[in-house]
Scaffold this motif. Sequence first.
Motif, short mmCIF file in Angstrom:
data_model
loop_
_atom_site.label_atom_id
_atom_site.label_comp_id
_atom_site.label_asym_id
_atom_site.label_seq_id
_atom_site.Cartn_x
_atom_site.Cartn_y
_atom_site.Cartn_z
N CYS A 1 -13.97 6.87 6.24
CA CYS A 1 -13.02 7.92 5.42
C CYS A 1 -12.30 6.64 4.53
N LEU A 2 -12.54 6.90 3.16
CA LEU A 2 -11.52 6.10 2.20
C LEU A 2 -10.98 7.26 1.17
N PRO A 3 -9.75 7.59 1.74
CA PRO A 3 -8.99 8.43 0.69
C PRO A 3 -7.97 7.77 -0.28
N SER A 4 -8.76 7.03 -1.07
CA SER A 4 -7.93 6.24 -1.86
C SER A 4 -7.61 6.89 -3.32
N TYR A 5 -6.44 6.53 -3.81
CA TYR A 5 -6.00 6.93 -5.11
C TYR A 5 -6.86 6.54 -6.29
N ARG A 6 -7.48 5.34 -5.97
CA ARG A 6 -8.16 4.58 -7.25
C ARG A 6 -8.96 3.49 -6.99
N GLU A 7 -9.99 3.39 -7.21
CA GLU A 7 -10.92 2.09 -6.94
C GLU A 7 -11.61 1.59 -7.74
N PRO B 1 4.01 -4.05 -3.21
CA PRO B 1 4.91 -3.29 -3.15
C PRO B 1 4.32 -1.67 -2.50
N ALA B 2 2.98 -1.39 -2.45
CA ALA B 2 2.47 -0.35 -2.00
C ALA B 2 1.97 -0.47 -0.53
N ALA B 3 2.61 -1.65 -0.09
CA ALA B 3 2.32 -1.63 1.53
C ALA B 3 3.22 -0.93 2.30
N VAL B 4 2.42 -0.45 3.44
CA VAL B 4 3.11 0.54 4.31
C VAL B 4 4.20 -0.37 5.17
N ASP B 5 5.24 0.04 5.25
CA ASP B 5 6.57 -0.65 6.25
C ASP B 5 6.20 -0.99 7.50
N GLN B 6 6.85 -1.72 8.20
CA GLN B 6 6.34 -2.25 9.62
C GLN B 6 7.12 -1.13 10.49
N ASP B 7 7.99 -0.42 10.26
CA ASP B 7 8.59 0.88 10.97
C ASP B 7 7.59 1.73 11.04
N THR B 8 6.94 2.13 9.97
CA THR B 8 6.06 3.25 9.65
C THR B 8 4.66 3.13 10.61
N ILE B 9 4.06 1.75 10.45
CA ILE B 9 3.12 1.35 11.21
C ILE B 9 3.53 1.44 12.64
N LYS B 10 4.66 1.14 13.15
CA LYS B 10 5.10 1.33 14.67
C LYS B 10 4.88 2.67 14.95
N LYS B 11 5.52 3.60 14.04
CA LYS B 11 5.35 5.05 14.58
C LYS B 11 3.85 5.66 14.62
N TRP B 12 3.12 4.97 13.66
CA TRP B 12 1.71 5.41 13.87
C TRP B 12 0.86 5.03 14.87
N LEU C 1 -2.30 -0.10 2.45
CA LEU C 1 -1.81 0.02 1.26
C LEU C 1 -1.64 1.95 1.21
N TYR C 2 -0.54 2.16 0.66
CA TYR C 2 -0.29 3.38 0.48
C TYR C 2 -1.51 4.12 -0.55
N ASP C 3 -1.77 3.11 -1.36
CA ASP C 3 -2.69 3.41 -2.53
C ASP C 3 -4.37 3.85 -2.02
N LYS C 4 -4.44 3.44 -0.75
CA LYS C 4 -5.82 3.75 -0.30
C LYS C 4 -5.71 4.96 0.63
N GLY C 5 -4.62 5.74 0.20
CA GLY C 5 -4.63 6.93 0.93
C GLY C 5 -4.31 7.11 2.50
N ILE C 6 -3.69 6.09 2.91
CA ILE C 6 -3.36 5.85 4.53
C ILE C 6 -2.62 6.97 4.95
N ASN C 7 -1.67 7.56 4.24
CA ASN C 7 -0.81 8.32 4.50
C ASN C 7 -1.57 9.82 4.79
#
Length: 173
Positions: free
Chosen positions: A73-79, A36-47, A1-7
């Motif tokens: 490392c957990l660079p989350s936006y909120r927990e 809705p905060a899930a990383v799309d599959q195309d982005t995961i393929k690039k990563w 999830l983007y909210d976990k700071g994965i980007n």
Amino acid sequence: LYDKGINEFVSAVMIVSKKYTDWRFIIAGSYDYESPAAVDQDTIKKWKQISNLEIIGYVPHIETLFSKSSIVCLPSYREGFPKCLMEASAASCAIITTDVVGCRDAIVDDKTGILVNVRDHKDLANKLDFLISNEDEIKRLGMNGRKHAEIFFDKEIITDKFIRLYNELSGKI
């Protein structure tokens, strides 16, 4: 999830992995197709094309992964209160996490882990670089984290605290 700071994590890895080609950076966790905060599959393929970065998905026994890890490392936006940071502390891992509610409550900054600014991949990359280049600091944070976990995260202690709190709130004490 983007909210976990994965980007931010991936951006930081792209910076740090150039210097530390012998380090493996791992993203673990199940994919949430409904969010809705899930990383799309195309982005995961690039990563997945980034050298030194592995996306391993759901790990049924995360403690096994933590036992082989130096830094979590957990660079989350909120927990709420991140269980993974309690488990990482118990496994003697140094922790890097964001200065947000929940995350900052799970560590003692500069004693059991290091706080970074939320949504700041450069700060994250700098802190990763600092730890990776300082093995003694990784060990110090990890040992302190283990002691902290034994004192504050023991399930018997936490269960007793919850029971006392529930009794107090229900007027039984």
